[in-house]
Design a protein around this motif. Structure first.
Motif, PDB file in Angstrom:
ATOM      1  N   LEU A 167       1.083  -1.322   0.043  1.00 39.72           N
ATOM      2  CA  LEU A 167      -0.087   0.101   0.000  1.00 39.72           C
ATOM      3  C   LEU A 167       0.785   1.341   0.037  1.00 39.72           C
ATOM      4  CD1 LEU A 167      -2.621  -0.939   2.586  1.00 39.72           C
ATOM      5  CD2 LEU A 167      -3.081  -0.772   0.348  1.00 39.72           C
ATOM      6  N   THR A 168       0.197   2.349  -0.457  1.00 43.25           N
ATOM      7  CA  THR A 168       0.928   3.753  -0.436  1.00 43.25           C
ATOM      8  C   THR A 168       1.147   4.051   0.980  1.00 43.25           C
ATOM      9  OG1 THR A 168      -0.778   4.909  -0.402  1.00 43.25           O
ATOM     10  CG2 THR A 168       0.033   4.220  -2.500  1.00 43.25           C
ATOM     11  N   SER A 169       2.261   4.739   1.387  1.00 42.93           N
ATOM     12  CA  SER A 169       2.525   5.345   2.735  1.00 42.93           C
ATOM     13  C   SER A 169       1.072   6.111   3.152  1.00 42.93           C
ATOM     14  CB  SER A 169       3.553   6.340   2.806  1.00 42.93           C
ATOM     15  OG  SER A 169       3.590   7.530   1.900  1.00 42.93           O
ATOM     16  N   TYR A 170       0.538   7.099   2.112  1.00 42.30           N
ATOM     17  CA  TYR A 170      -0.609   7.593   2.498  1.00 42.30           C
ATOM     18  C   TYR A 170      -1.595   6.679   2.993  1.00 42.30           C
ATOM     19  CZ  TYR A 170       1.676   9.853  -1.364  1.00 42.30           C
ATOM     20  OH  TYR A 170       2.923  10.421  -2.033  1.00 42.30           O
ATOM     21  N   ALA A 171      -1.967   5.439   2.337  1.00 37.93           N
ATOM     22  CA  ALA A 171      -3.115   4.742   2.965  1.00 37.93           C
ATOM     23  C   ALA A 171      -2.545   3.895   4.439  1.00 37.93           C
ATOM     24  CB  ALA A 171      -3.237   3.409   2.097  1.00 37.93           C
ATOM     25  N   LYS A 172      -1.362   3.875   4.406  1.00 36.79           N
ATOM     26  CA  LYS A 172      -0.965   3.267   5.676  1.00 36.79           C
ATOM     27  C   LYS A 172      -0.984   4.122   6.904  1.00 36.79           C
ATOM     28  CE  LYS A 172       2.429  -0.087   3.533  1.00 36.79           C
ATOM     29  NZ  LYS A 172       3.752  -0.530   3.567  1.00 36.79           N
ATOM     30  N   ASP A 173      -0.592   5.558   6.732  1.00 37.83           N
ATOM     31  CA  ASP A 173      -0.700   6.489   7.633  1.00 37.83           C
ATOM     32  C   ASP A 173      -2.346   6.690   7.909  1.00 37.83           C
ATOM     33  OD1 ASP A 173       1.868   6.985   7.521  1.00 37.83           O
ATOM     34  OD2 ASP A 173       1.947   8.902   6.158  1.00 37.83           O
ATOM     35  N   ALA A 174      -3.111   6.716   6.811  1.00 37.89           N
ATOM     36  CA  ALA A 174      -4.423   6.932   7.311  1.00 37.89           C
ATOM     37  C   ALA A 174      -5.124   5.702   8.180  1.00 37.89           C
ATOM     38  CB  ALA A 174      -5.640   6.827   6.067  1.00 37.89           C
ATOM     39  N   LEU A 175      -4.647   4.324   7.939  1.00 40.83           N
ATOM     40  CA  LEU A 175      -4.826   3.114   8.845  1.00 40.83           C
ATOM     41  C   LEU A 175      -4.305   3.667  10.433  1.00 40.83           C
ATOM     42  CD1 LEU A 175      -4.258   0.148   6.402  1.00 40.83           C
ATOM     43  CD2 LEU A 175      -6.445   1.030   7.659  1.00 40.83           C
ATOM     44  N   LYS A 176      -3.059   3.974  10.390  1.00 41.93           N
ATOM     45  CA  LYS A 176      -2.393   4.076  11.753  1.00 41.93           C
ATOM     46  C   LYS A 176      -3.361   5.102  12.463  1.00 41.93           C
ATOM     47  CE  LYS A 176       1.849   5.008  10.156  1.00 41.93           C
ATOM     48  NZ  LYS A 176       3.070   5.535  10.048  1.00 41.93           N
ATOM     49  N   SER A 177      -3.873   6.125  11.713  1.00 45.46           N
ATOM     50  CA  SER A 177      -4.886   7.014  12.681  1.00 45.46           C
ATOM     51  C   SER A 177      -6.186   6.494  12.888  1.00 45.46           C
ATOM     52  CB  SER A 177      -4.874   8.433  11.803  1.00 45.46           C
ATOM     53  OG  SER A 177      -5.905   9.455  12.345  1.00 45.46           O
ATOM     54  N   TYR A 178      -6.836   5.725  11.913  1.00 50.11           N
ATOM     55  CA  TYR A 178      -7.860   5.292  11.980  1.00 50.11           C
ATOM     56  C   TYR A 178      -8.253   4.006  12.976  1.00 50.11           C
ATOM     57  CZ  TYR A 178     -12.802   3.784  10.330  1.00 50.11           C
ATOM     58  OH  TYR A 178     -13.987   3.103  10.017  1.00 50.11           O
ATOM     59  N   VAL A 179      -7.439   2.804  12.707  1.00 48.02           N
ATOM     60  CA  VAL A 179      -7.573   1.678  13.488  1.00 48.02           C
ATOM     61  C   VAL A 179      -7.619   2.050  15.107  1.00 48.02           C
ATOM     62  CG1 VAL A 179      -6.660  -0.501  14.078  1.00 48.02           C
ATOM     63  CG2 VAL A 179      -6.554   0.384  11.828  1.00 48.02           C
ATOM     64  N   PRO A 180      -6.911   2.826  15.814  1.00 51.62           N
ATOM     65  CA  PRO A 180      -7.119   3.264  17.168  1.00 51.62           C
ATOM     66  C   PRO A 180      -8.410   3.793  17.351  1.00 51.62           C
ATOM     67  CG  PRO A 180      -4.964   3.876  16.487  1.00 51.62           C
ATOM     68  CD  PRO A 180      -5.717   3.321  15.200  1.00 51.62           C
ATOM     69  N   GLN A 181      -9.115   4.702  16.518  1.00 50.97           N
ATOM     70  CA  GLN A 181     -10.106   5.180  16.799  1.00 50.97           C
ATOM     71  C   GLN A 181     -11.526   4.172  16.853  1.00 50.97           C
ATOM     72  OE1 GLN A 181     -11.009   8.404  13.830  1.00 50.97           O
ATOM     73  NE2 GLN A 181      -9.213   9.304  14.402  1.00 50.97           N
TER      74      GLN A 181
END
Length: 425
Positions: free
Chosen positions: A58-72
């Motif tokens: 995945l792109t770093s943009y999608a991974k960064d979004a996951l890193k923010s979204y999953v804990p939420q």
């Protein structure tokens, strides 16, 4: 002064070629596997999520979004599982847009792809009503937030969150403050205060929303028991769209109601932490937690600012328990009825939601000056008593022997949203 408004732009991707279609589907499938693995791992921090999603293509943009979204998902939404139709989320670093009036589709979006040089362009079919914002987005006049790619049956949809500056409305010299109460029985109740007198209240019934939420809970639970995943997705989208429609109608009516008064100022409760504060047991929490308090408040604020109406947020404490006429703590014998127990007050019974909306309006200007709720603001009264008049009279007075309230029916329908009484007595 200026305020920041947030909107979500929507565009449909032009039908992609077979090769681009496969790449889009591969991106979605990879993202959803990464999301599910990160969620099932129990990761609660960005670092923990990063350890799970790093191996995925995945792109770093999608991974960064996951890193923010999953804990939420766990902390904010209390999710116990994830749906299998989540959109692909990208951070704003990956946003790239092109525009040319010479093309059939003026705007083209560069789809982020893992690996250098693998991104590709695809034309967008934009919403004509949002054309101006799309041009501002291309010109850099508005800032882009998170953007999401979603597959809907045979089409692909792109949602882009944007923030833009709008002129902060000037507060009028002689304002008519309109308070709005968001609740369980009545979704939205508004009342204007003119010369300190409640005038022309409006009620927007919450019955349809309650029915939809109850039906959604029961239907989705039964479909889960039958492992009918495709039906779950379909019904969930139906209920969410129906609830969104109700919120849009309620917020539009709220602003239209305020506009009928001279120099309106809208007063809303600051409900930032209402979800965290709700703990009334399993049954009541299930009813109240899905209640879109913040969502409706946000939509009223956005539409009010677009209409040039100032918005103030006030402390919500005791607004539903305090008599708006005398400031004493009363009681609510039913969801729709407030009873003042002060024998010296002219109020005996009052429509509870209207009483709350009047209290909200009165808190905008409690001492003849602006005192909005802010962390640095001292909300204590000048006479040294507790915050606002609500806690200044904690002892309940003797039972009132008077009856001076015209009874409002608790079964008001959507068609009876505007109730007129000047003043409400």
């Amino acid at each position: 002064m200026s305020a920041t408004a947030t909107k979500t732009l929507e565009a449909t991707l032009a039908p992609p070629t077979a090769h681009k279609e496969r790449r889009l589907q591969r991106t979605v499938a990879t993202y959803r596997r990464a999301l599910e693995d990160a969620f099932e791992s129990g990761a609660e921090t960005q670092t923990a999520v990063n350890d799970v999603v790093t191996p995925y293509t995945l792109t770093s943009y999608a991974k960064d979004a996951l890193k923010s979204y999953v804990p939420q998902l766990r902390e904010t939404y209390n999710a116990s599982e994830v749906d299998n139709d989540h959109p692909v989320r990208f951070t704003n670093r990956g946003w790239c847009l092109d525009h040319s009036e010479d093309r059939e589709h003026e705007f083209c979006w560069r789809v982020p792809q893992a690996g250098r040089g693998n991104a590709f362009w695809i034309p967008l079919r934009i919403n004509p009503a949002q054309r101006e914002l799309w041009h501002d987005l291309f010109d850099g006049d508005v800032s882009v937030g998170e953007f999401r790619l979603q597959e809907h049956r045979t089409t692909w949809v792109l949602h882009v969150t944007v923030e833009y500056k709008i002129a902060d409305p000037d507060e009028p010299d002689n304002p008519t403050v309109v308070g709005f109460d968001i609740g369980e029985s009545k979704l939205l109740t508004g009342c204007a205060c003119q010369d300190g007198t409640p005038t022309q209240p409006m009620l927007f019934d919450g019955g349809r929303a309650r029915q939809l939420r109850k039906e959604m809970f029961t239907t989705l639970r039964r479909l889960q028991e039958r492992d009918a995943d495709w039906r779950i997705d379909e019904r969930f989208d139906y209920y969410q769209n129906a609830l969104t429609d109700i919120i849009e109608k309620a917020s539009r009516q709220a602003v239209e109601y305020a506009q009928q008064f001279e120099n309106p100022v809208i007063a809303l409760e600051d409900l930032s932490y209402i979800r965290e504060q709700l703990d009334y047991g399993k049954w009541m929490n299930r009813r109240l937690h899905p209640w879109a308090f913040a969502r409706l408040t946000s939509r009223i604020e956005d539409k009010a600012l677009d209409a040039g109406i100032p918005v103030q947020f006030v402390d919500p404490a005791y607004t539903s328990q305090t008599c708006h006429a005398c400031g004493h703590i009363g009681s609510r014998s039913s969801q729709a009825q407030f009873r003042c127990t002060n024998t010296d007050c002219w109020v005996t019974e009052y429509q509870a939601d209207i009483n709350a909306s009047v209290n909200i309006a009165n808190r905008v200007n409690p001492w003849g000056e602006r005192c909005a709720l802010k962390p640095h603001t001292d909300d204590s009264l000048r006479d040294g008593s507790a915050r606002d008049s609500a806690t200044g009279h904690c002892e309940q007075s003797q039972q009132s022997r008077q009856t001076t309230l015209a009874d409002f029916s608790s079964e008001t329908s959507d068609d009876e949203a505007a109730l007129v009484g000047s003043p409400v007595l």
